[in-house]
Design a protein around this motif. Sequence first.
Motif, PDB file in Angstrom:
ATOM      1  N   CYS A  60      38.369  -7.717 -20.019  1.00  0.00           N
ATOM      2  CA  CYS A  60      37.012  -7.653 -19.454  1.00  0.00           C
ATOM      3  C   CYS A  60      36.149  -8.726 -20.106  1.00  0.00           C
ATOM      4  N   SER A  61      36.688  -9.905 -20.266  1.00  0.00           N
ATOM      5  CA  SER A  61      35.996 -10.997 -20.933  1.00  0.00           C
ATOM      6  C   SER A  61      35.044 -11.706 -19.973  1.00  0.00           C
ATOM      7  N   ARG A  62      33.888 -12.116 -20.512  1.00  0.00           N
ATOM      8  CA  ARG A  62      32.891 -12.926 -19.804  1.00  0.00           C
ATOM      9  C   ARG A  62      32.356 -12.245 -18.547  1.00  0.00           C
ATOM     10  N   ILE A  63      32.083 -10.959 -18.637  1.00  0.00           N
ATOM     11  CA  ILE A  63      31.484 -10.264 -17.485  1.00  0.00           C
ATOM     12  C   ILE A  63      30.079  -9.764 -17.823  1.00  0.00           C
ATOM     13  N   ASN A  64      29.578 -10.139 -18.998  1.00  0.00           N
ATOM     14  CA  ASN A  64      28.198  -9.867 -19.385  1.00  0.00           C
ATOM     15  C   ASN A  64      27.898  -8.369 -19.509  1.00  0.00           C
ATOM     16  N   VAL A  65      28.850  -7.566 -19.960  1.00  0.00           N
ATOM     17  CA  VAL A  65      28.605  -6.142 -20.157  1.00  0.00           C
ATOM     18  C   VAL A  65      27.975  -5.934 -21.524  1.00  0.00           C
ATOM     19  N   THR A  66      27.209  -4.869 -21.643  1.00  0.00           N
ATOM     20  CA  THR A  66      26.561  -4.546 -22.910  1.00  0.00           C
ATOM     21  C   THR A  66      27.253  -3.388 -23.633  1.00  0.00           C
ATOM     22  N   ASN A  67      28.219  -2.732 -22.965  1.00  0.00           N
ATOM     23  CA  ASN A  67      28.943  -1.624 -23.561  1.00  0.00           C
ATOM     24  C   ASN A  67      30.402  -1.674 -23.133  1.00  0.00           C
ATOM     25  N   VAL A  68      31.225  -1.021 -23.898  1.00  0.00           N
ATOM     26  CA  VAL A  68      32.647  -0.959 -23.578  1.00  0.00           C
ATOM     27  C   VAL A  68      32.840  -0.074 -22.348  1.00  0.00           C
ATOM     28  N   PRO A  69      33.605  -0.516 -21.366  1.00  0.00           N
ATOM     29  CA  PRO A  69      33.848   0.330 -20.179  1.00  0.00           C
ATOM     30  C   PRO A  69      34.523   1.647 -20.566  1.00  0.00           C
ATOM     31  N   VAL A  78      46.456  -4.137 -25.237  1.00  0.00           N
ATOM     32  CA  VAL A  78      45.581  -5.253 -25.578  1.00  0.00           C
ATOM     33  C   VAL A  78      44.281  -5.078 -24.809  1.00  0.00           C
ATOM     34  N   LEU A  79      43.150  -5.079 -25.526  1.00  0.00           N
ATOM     35  CA  LEU A  79      41.836  -4.943 -24.902  1.00  0.00           C
ATOM     36  C   LEU A  79      40.989  -6.140 -25.302  1.00  0.00           C
ATOM     37  N   ASP A  80      40.623  -6.960 -24.320  1.00  0.00           N
ATOM     38  CA  ASP A  80      39.851  -8.175 -24.551  1.00  0.00           C
ATOM     39  C   ASP A  80      38.436  -7.971 -24.032  1.00  0.00           C
ATOM     40  N   LEU A  81      37.468  -7.890 -24.940  1.00  0.00           N
ATOM     41  CA  LEU A  81      36.049  -7.728 -24.581  1.00  0.00           C
ATOM     42  C   LEU A  81      35.217  -8.896 -25.124  1.00  0.00           C
ATOM     43  N   SER A  82      35.825 -10.029 -25.340  1.00  0.00           N
ATOM     44  CA  SER A  82      35.124 -11.169 -25.932  1.00  0.00           C
ATOM     45  C   SER A  82      34.146 -11.796 -24.950  1.00  0.00           C
ATOM     46  N   PHE A  83      33.167 -12.543 -25.501  1.00  0.00           N
ATOM     47  CA  PHE A  83      32.153 -13.262 -24.726  1.00  0.00           C
ATOM     48  C   PHE A  83      31.377 -12.326 -23.809  1.00  0.00           C
ATOM     49  N   ASN A  84      30.826 -11.261 -24.412  1.00  0.00           N
ATOM     50  CA  ASN A  84      29.936 -10.351 -23.698  1.00  0.00           C
ATOM     51  C   ASN A  84      28.675 -10.150 -24.517  1.00  0.00           C
ATOM     52  N   ASN A  85      27.971  -9.065 -24.268  1.00  0.00           N
ATOM     53  CA  ASN A  85      26.721  -8.774 -24.971  1.00  0.00           C
ATOM     54  C   ASN A  85      26.772  -7.406 -25.649  1.00  0.00           C
ATOM     55  N   HIS A 102      47.092  -2.132 -29.864  1.00  0.00           N
ATOM     56  CA  HIS A 102      47.396  -2.878 -31.088  1.00  0.00           C
ATOM     57  C   HIS A 102      46.555  -4.142 -31.249  1.00  0.00           C
ATOM     58  N   SER A 103      45.825  -4.558 -30.213  1.00  0.00           N
ATOM     59  CA  SER A 103      44.994  -5.757 -30.315  1.00  0.00           C
ATOM     60  C   SER A 103      43.643  -5.498 -29.660  1.00  0.00           C
ATOM     61  N   LEU A 104      42.554  -5.716 -30.428  1.00  0.00           N
ATOM     62  CA  LEU A 104      41.198  -5.529 -29.928  1.00  0.00           C
ATOM     63  C   LEU A 104      40.409  -6.799 -30.207  1.00  0.00           C
ATOM     64  N   LEU A 105      39.884  -7.419 -29.139  1.00  0.00           N
ATOM     65  CA  LEU A 105      39.152  -8.677 -29.256  1.00  0.00           C
ATOM     66  C   LEU A 105      37.692  -8.447 -28.903  1.00  0.00           C
ATOM     67  N   LEU A 106      36.802  -8.675 -29.888  1.00  0.00           N
ATOM     68  CA  LEU A 106      35.360  -8.469 -29.701  1.00  0.00           C
ATOM     69  C   LEU A 106      34.564  -9.680 -30.184  1.00  0.00           C
ATOM     70  N   SER A 107      35.128 -10.863 -30.137  1.00  0.00           N
ATOM     71  CA  SER A 107      34.417 -12.055 -30.605  1.00  0.00           C
ATOM     72  C   SER A 107      33.341 -12.476 -29.606  1.00  0.00           C
ATOM     73  N   LEU A 128      42.655  -7.384 -35.084  1.00  0.00           N
ATOM     74  CA  LEU A 128      41.246  -7.092 -34.793  1.00  0.00           C
ATOM     75  C   LEU A 128      40.438  -8.368 -34.953  1.00  0.00           C
ATOM     76  N   ASP A 129      39.779  -8.774 -33.868  1.00  0.00           N
ATOM     77  CA  ASP A 129      38.980 -10.003 -33.871  1.00  0.00           C
ATOM     78  C   ASP A 129      37.505  -9.631 -33.738  1.00  0.00           C
ATOM     79  N   LEU A 130      36.773  -9.789 -34.842  1.00  0.00           N
ATOM     80  CA  LEU A 130      35.318  -9.561 -34.862  1.00  0.00           C
ATOM     81  C   LEU A 130      34.576 -10.852 -35.195  1.00  0.00           C
ATOM     82  N   SER A 131      35.170 -11.986 -34.926  1.00  0.00           N
ATOM     83  CA  SER A 131      34.589 -13.272 -35.305  1.00  0.00           C
ATOM     84  C   SER A 131      33.430 -13.653 -34.392  1.00  0.00           C
ATOM     85  N   SER A 132      32.626 -14.602 -34.891  1.00  0.00           N
ATOM     86  CA  SER A 132      31.512 -15.195 -34.121  1.00  0.00           C
ATOM     87  C   SER A 132      30.555 -14.125 -33.601  1.00  0.00           C
TER      88      SER A 132
END
Length: 512
Positions: A60-69, A78-85, A102-107, A128-132
């Motif tokens: 769900c990357s780059r869809i401008n969501v403010t909360n986790v679906p 694998v859950l990709d939530l990077s490049f959101n708000n 096993h993989s969570l992306l929240l950069s 776990l990616d909490l970078s940027s």
Amino acid sequence: MGGSLWISQGATEALFRGRSFSTVLHLALLLQTLRVSAQYLGGPLDCQKTCVCASNIVSCSRINVTNVPINLPQYTAVLDLSFNNISRLRAEWTSIPLNRLHSLLLSHNGLNFLSLEAFANVKKLRYLDLSSNYIRQLDEFIFEPLEDLEVLLLYSNRISQIDRTAFSGLVSLQRLYLSYNQISRFPLELVKEWSRLDSLRLLDVSSNRIKALPLNELQALPAWIKNGLYFHNNPLPCSCEVHEVVARWYIKELSSAVDFRGSHTCVLPGHQKQKISILDLDKGYLNCSEVTAMDKKAFLEQFLVLDCDTRERNMEKRWALPGNIPVPPAYKIALMRPEDGSLRIGPLKAEDSGVYTCYATSESLNETVYVTVVVFNSTEIGGLENLKTAYTTLIGCLVSLVLVLFYLYLTPCHYACCPGQSLEKGDPRDSLHSSTVSITHAHLQTGQERSEGGGYDNKHGAFLLPKDQLEQNGRLNPIGEEDEKWCGDNRERRRSDAGSVSSVSSDTPMVV
């Protein structure tokens, strides 16, 4: 819309028509709670329009969501939530345990808040990616549930405070990235022997605000830890100690020093805060000594343990003696210890000097470690005995000097010239002529017993003759005159016959 509940004005009027005020109030509060919950939980997962669901991967990357679906599948790996708000990761961001995740992306989310229970339902995370983001601090035990986590990315945040227990429980962590933050303290507890994370292979604290490093502790770490310890591009003050650490790591060909050679800089003292390369400090800036490979030095009959300090852990090792001679299996002088691959040699002889070689191999790396041993042709006890003898001689000289000074300056003075002393006439001990030769009264012959030649039959000499029979240079005082005192400002001179001369400077032979 936008993740909140929407109810038309007509539906609201129809709902409230004929209801009491208290009932209407309760319904209004319920609607507000539903709106807040919907805002925190987010909208339902839409794999058709907003997200991409490919088997066990949800992106769900780059869809401008403010909360986790919500309503995430339990099989999600694998859950990709990077490049959101998503600015806050609350405890209830997932209502069900995701045991396969096993993989969570929240950069790149602007994330600035992590709940202490944010990872309670995702305990099987390995990546776990909490970078940027905008994370400022890491609270105590915040990652404790993640016992299987192997990689944690926290670079490019605003972290300035890290609790010493923040990474407790991460028993499987292998790589930790903390670069490009505002950290001012080196997290030594992560790498030192008694508290370090046993599986940690890489710790990156580069590009922070660290101004001091625990250099002695870092130098004592094994090479497989130092190989992945990155601290370049920090405002370290220039010193020869920092230069020695980095230079030794560079000689050892550790990746953290070789790969970022130009980024290992320090700040010269002064107002300009000039940055220079740490490895150039031996070229005139601080006149640091050139660093060379360290040798092992020992004395005869000693034992040495040679470490095969490799850049990887748990490598297969074998040793060769000087001359590249393999160590025989039953060789008692050199024995390899199986627990760490080190070589124990001894008791040493002078011919044991030379270069010992350790060959280490693994699936991904082959490494050769050289250790030069220098055996001095003496025992350590003999060297200590020589040192003790030198100190004993020095102390004896000092004691002798003190005694001489004591004798010269602190011995009581009995002479008439000394302050507070008086001289009585007739006291034979107070004569100024202390060198006068006397003849014993018992053996002195009278004038009638002398022979015609003017000599004495008995010629024994002594030093205890009464004063009225004494004269300088061994001559008798024929007239029996007593010496007069001559001392200080009285300037009284002794009367003597014309033939009497000072016993100190006269060359006249002494007549006995």
